[in-house]
Design an enzyme around this catalytic site. Sequence first.
Site, PDB file in Angstrom:
ATOM      1  N   CYS A  69      12.944   6.194  13.288  1.00  0.00           N
ATOM      2  CA  CYS A  69      11.603   6.604  13.713  1.00  0.00           C
ATOM      3  C   CYS A  69      11.382   6.171  15.165  1.00  0.00           C
ATOM      4  O   CYS A  69      11.707   5.043  15.539  1.00  0.00           O
ATOM      5  CB  CYS A  69      10.562   5.959  12.804  1.00  0.00           C
ATOM      6  SG  CYS A  69       8.883   6.435  13.219  1.00  0.00           S
ATOM      7  N   CYS A  73       6.407   0.209  15.456  1.00  0.00           N
ATOM      8  CA  CYS A  73       5.597  -0.635  14.564  1.00  0.00           C
ATOM      9  C   CYS A  73       6.364  -1.932  14.254  1.00  0.00           C
ATOM     10  O   CYS A  73       7.487  -1.882  13.723  1.00  0.00           O
ATOM     11  CB  CYS A  73       5.277   0.121  13.279  1.00  0.00           C
ATOM     12  SG  CYS A  73       4.589   1.764  13.615  1.00  0.00           S
ATOM     13  N   CYS A  76       8.041  -2.703  10.749  1.00  0.00           N
ATOM     14  CA  CYS A  76       8.709  -1.643   9.990  1.00  0.00           C
ATOM     15  C   CYS A  76      10.227  -1.623  10.171  1.00  0.00           C
ATOM     16  O   CYS A  76      10.740  -1.623  11.293  1.00  0.00           O
ATOM     17  CB  CYS A  76       8.117  -0.286  10.373  1.00  0.00           C
ATOM     18  SG  CYS A  76       8.748   1.055   9.347  1.00  0.00           S
ATOM     19  N   CYS A 113       3.993   9.973  -4.369  1.00  0.00           N
ATOM     20  CA  CYS A 113       3.730   9.811  -2.931  1.00  0.00           C
ATOM     21  C   CYS A 113       5.051   9.930  -2.169  1.00  0.00           C
ATOM     22  O   CYS A 113       6.021   9.257  -2.519  1.00  0.00           O
ATOM     23  CB  CYS A 113       3.147   8.432  -2.656  1.00  0.00           C
ATOM     24  SG  CYS A 113       1.686   8.069  -3.617  1.00  0.00           S
ATOM     25  N   CYS A 144       0.707  12.959  -2.867  1.00  0.00           N
ATOM     26  CA  CYS A 144       0.249  12.251  -1.675  1.00  0.00           C
ATOM     27  C   CYS A 144       1.414  12.276  -0.692  1.00  0.00           C
ATOM     28  O   CYS A 144       2.565  12.120  -1.121  1.00  0.00           O
ATOM     29  CB  CYS A 144      -0.104  10.810  -2.037  1.00  0.00           C
ATOM     30  SG  CYS A 144      -0.541   9.794  -0.602  1.00  0.00           S
ATOM     31  N   CYS A 204      -6.332   8.436   2.042  1.00  0.00           N
ATOM     32  CA  CYS A 204      -5.766   7.163   1.583  1.00  0.00           C
ATOM     33  C   CYS A 204      -5.501   6.350   2.847  1.00  0.00           C
ATOM     34  O   CYS A 204      -4.627   6.714   3.637  1.00  0.00           O
ATOM     35  CB  CYS A 204      -4.479   7.425   0.800  1.00  0.00           C
ATOM     36  SG  CYS A 204      -3.581   5.933   0.369  1.00  0.00           S
ATOM     37  N   ARG A 276      -5.665  -0.216  -3.696  1.00  0.00           N
ATOM     38  CA  ARG A 276      -4.289  -0.325  -4.189  1.00  0.00           C
ATOM     39  C   ARG A 276      -3.633  -1.625  -3.748  1.00  0.00           C
ATOM     40  O   ARG A 276      -3.564  -1.917  -2.547  1.00  0.00           O
ATOM     41  CB  ARG A 276      -3.438   0.854  -3.720  1.00  0.00           C
ATOM     42  CG  ARG A 276      -1.982   0.675  -4.166  1.00  0.00           C
ATOM     43  CD  ARG A 276      -1.122   1.876  -3.900  1.00  0.00           C
ATOM     44  NE  ARG A 276      -1.652   3.041  -4.571  1.00  0.00           N
ATOM     45  CZ  ARG A 276      -1.732   4.250  -4.027  1.00  0.00           C
ATOM     46  NH1 ARG A 276      -1.313   4.440  -2.810  1.00  0.00           N
ATOM     47  NH2 ARG A 276      -2.226   5.246  -4.709  1.00  0.00           N
TER      48      ARG A 276
HETATM   49  N1  SAM Z   1       5.621   7.059   9.420  1.00  0.00           N
HETATM   50  C1  SAM Z   1       4.408   7.237   8.780  1.00  0.00           C
HETATM   51  C2  SAM Z   1       3.325   6.362   9.343  1.00  0.00           C
HETATM   52  O1  SAM Z   1       3.596   5.303   9.878  1.00  0.00           O
HETATM   53  O2  SAM Z   1       2.155   6.750   9.228  1.00  0.00           O
HETATM   54  C3  SAM Z   1       4.465   7.046   7.285  1.00  0.00           C
HETATM   55  C4  SAM Z   1       5.302   5.944   6.672  1.00  0.00           C
HETATM   56  S1  SAM Z   1       4.801   4.272   7.030  1.00  0.00           S
HETATM   57  C5  SAM Z   1       6.181   3.378   6.456  1.00  0.00           C
HETATM   58  C6  SAM Z   1       3.465   3.963   5.908  1.00  0.00           C
HETATM   59  C7  SAM Z   1       2.816   2.603   5.919  1.00  0.00           C
HETATM   60  O3  SAM Z   1       3.609   1.670   5.218  1.00  0.00           O
HETATM   61  C8  SAM Z   1       2.569   1.933   7.251  1.00  0.00           C
HETATM   62  O4  SAM Z   1       1.456   2.442   7.912  1.00  0.00           O
HETATM   63  C9  SAM Z   1       2.334   0.485   6.830  1.00  0.00           C
HETATM   64  O5  SAM Z   1       0.972   0.250   6.570  1.00  0.00           O
HETATM   65  C10 SAM Z   1       3.158   0.366   5.539  1.00  0.00           C
HETATM   66  N2  SAM Z   1       4.314  -0.499   5.768  1.00  0.00           N
HETATM   67  C11 SAM Z   1       5.450  -0.182   6.434  1.00  0.00           C
HETATM   68  N3  SAM Z   1       6.296  -1.226   6.488  1.00  0.00           N
HETATM   69  C12 SAM Z   1       5.696  -2.250   5.836  1.00  0.00           C
HETATM   70  C13 SAM Z   1       6.060  -3.596   5.569  1.00  0.00           C
HETATM   71  N4  SAM Z   1       7.204  -4.109   5.990  1.00  0.00           N
HETATM   72  N5  SAM Z   1       5.203  -4.375   4.861  1.00  0.00           N
HETATM   73  C14 SAM Z   1       4.025  -3.850   4.428  1.00  0.00           C
HETATM   74  N6  SAM Z   1       3.630  -2.589   4.670  1.00  0.00           N
HETATM   75  C15 SAM Z   1       4.441  -1.787   5.374  1.00  0.00           C
HETATM   76 FE1  SF4 Z   2       7.719   4.931  11.974  1.00  0.00          FE
HETATM   77 FE2  SF4 Z   2       7.621   2.848  10.361  1.00  0.00          FE
HETATM   78 FE3  SF4 Z   2       5.794   3.120  12.243  1.00  0.00          FE
HETATM   79 FE4  SF4 Z   2       5.809   4.830  10.137  1.00  0.00          FE
HETATM   80  S1  SF4 Z   2       5.415   2.638  10.083  1.00  0.00           S
HETATM   81  S2  SF4 Z   2       5.545   5.337  12.306  1.00  0.00           S
HETATM   82  S3  SF4 Z   2       8.000   4.931   9.764  1.00  0.00           S
HETATM   83  S4  SF4 Z   2       7.985   2.809  12.586  1.00  0.00           S
END
Ligand code: SAM
Ligand code: SF4
Length: 345
Positions: A69, A73, A76, A113, A144, A204, A276
């Site tokens: 990606c 973040c 992530c 989802c 979802c 959500c 949730r």
């Molecule tokens: N890429 C898209 C986005 O960021 O909107 C969708 C997938 S992203 C993985 C969805 C959500 O998962 C993130 O916004 C975050 O809140 C949650 N998430 C991701 N990694 C996480 C982690 N290590 N611990 C807790 N929540 C996490």
């Molecule tokens: Fe990409 Fe992870 Fe951020 Fe979603 S949360 S935009 S998958 S880096």
Amino acid sequence: MSESAQSLTSPSETAPATLRHDWSKHEISALFELPFNDLLFQAQSLHRQNFDPNQVQVSTLLSIKTGACPEDCGYCSQSAKNDAEVERERLLPLDEVIEKAQLAKDNGASRFCMGAAWRNPTDKNLDKVIDMIIAVKGLGMETCVTLGMLTEQQSKRLKEAGLDYYNHNLDTSPEYYGDIITTRTFQDRLDTLAYVRDADINVCSGGIFGMGEQQSDRVSMLQQLANMPQHPDSVPINMLVQIEGTPLHGVDEIDPLDFIRSIAVARILMPESYVRLSAGRTEMSDETQALCFLAGANSIFYGDRLLTTDNPEENHDQQLFSRLGINSKIAPPPADTGKATCACS
Ligand code: SAM
Ligand code: SF4
Ligand code: DTB
């Protein structure tokens, strides 16, 4: 108890609470500062006015496109900018998604989802996701998806496809946001949520606690959610899953009691929304989870995988729900035969 906290909600009065969208930070902080038992009592009382207290909604999650990606973040595993070890996968084929959704349905999940590691979907990718939504709905499940940022037009197309929920989290407070993500703004997130809401798709949206934020950030993030024109229909509260190779690995963990407090405050601010208990359950004790349900959480992800990390084993959740007398459509725990299980062959 501070006077302002006492006047916010009156659990002893049975009149249904009116939904508010004008919460001040001061009022929300006062809730956080209540004695734990008073806070949980208020949250549980409001919960009972709006929901069956022993019912938990169950969703199953599938990563339909994993890793690589472009966003940064800090929590992530899927960011190309982080060093986490994740097996990259292109968009899954439709038949594999249908197979996983059928399995989730057979296991008792009512919603499926699908998450993709995209900054935003291209229109071509959206076509493929729309085929998935139509197929999963065809199995009789709610759908979802979480695909990153959307345009107004893309939101309308998802609505036409019959999508039930769009997940897009605020993740943290506007004040702390820049410490966690720099490749898109907090306002970008609010814009996507507005397109989704205007397209009449259920929203959500929630966030993550345990990223080294202050209590004031928890207050501020929950204020943002509660003061939206409509409360999100579903509010995922994630506890950070610390992943090696991500910048947030090794950050101070949140005190479980503060996490439970955050769930209770979310329940009080958004009394009609599903809250949730999302990522992080593998790291929580059964007792912490039980207190989260008491504080008003009434939805979980079920199945032994989240996107790239583990979720509790299905058997474990079956046992936990059984011990707590929680109703859901997931299979009951296996009958106790009185025989010890033997790992020998
Ligand atoms: N890429 C898209 C986005 O960021 O909107 C969708 C997938 S992203 C993985 C969805 C959500 O998962 C993130 O916004 C975050 O809140 C949650 N998430 C991701 N990694 C996480 C982690 N290590 N611990 C807790 N929540 C996490
Ligand atoms: Fe990409 Fe992870 Fe951020 Fe979603 S949360 S935009 S998958 S880096
Ligand atoms: C949400 O709020 N939590 C889910 C779902 N929405 C997409 C994702 C949790 C991801 C946890 C880390 C991982 O498995 O990679």
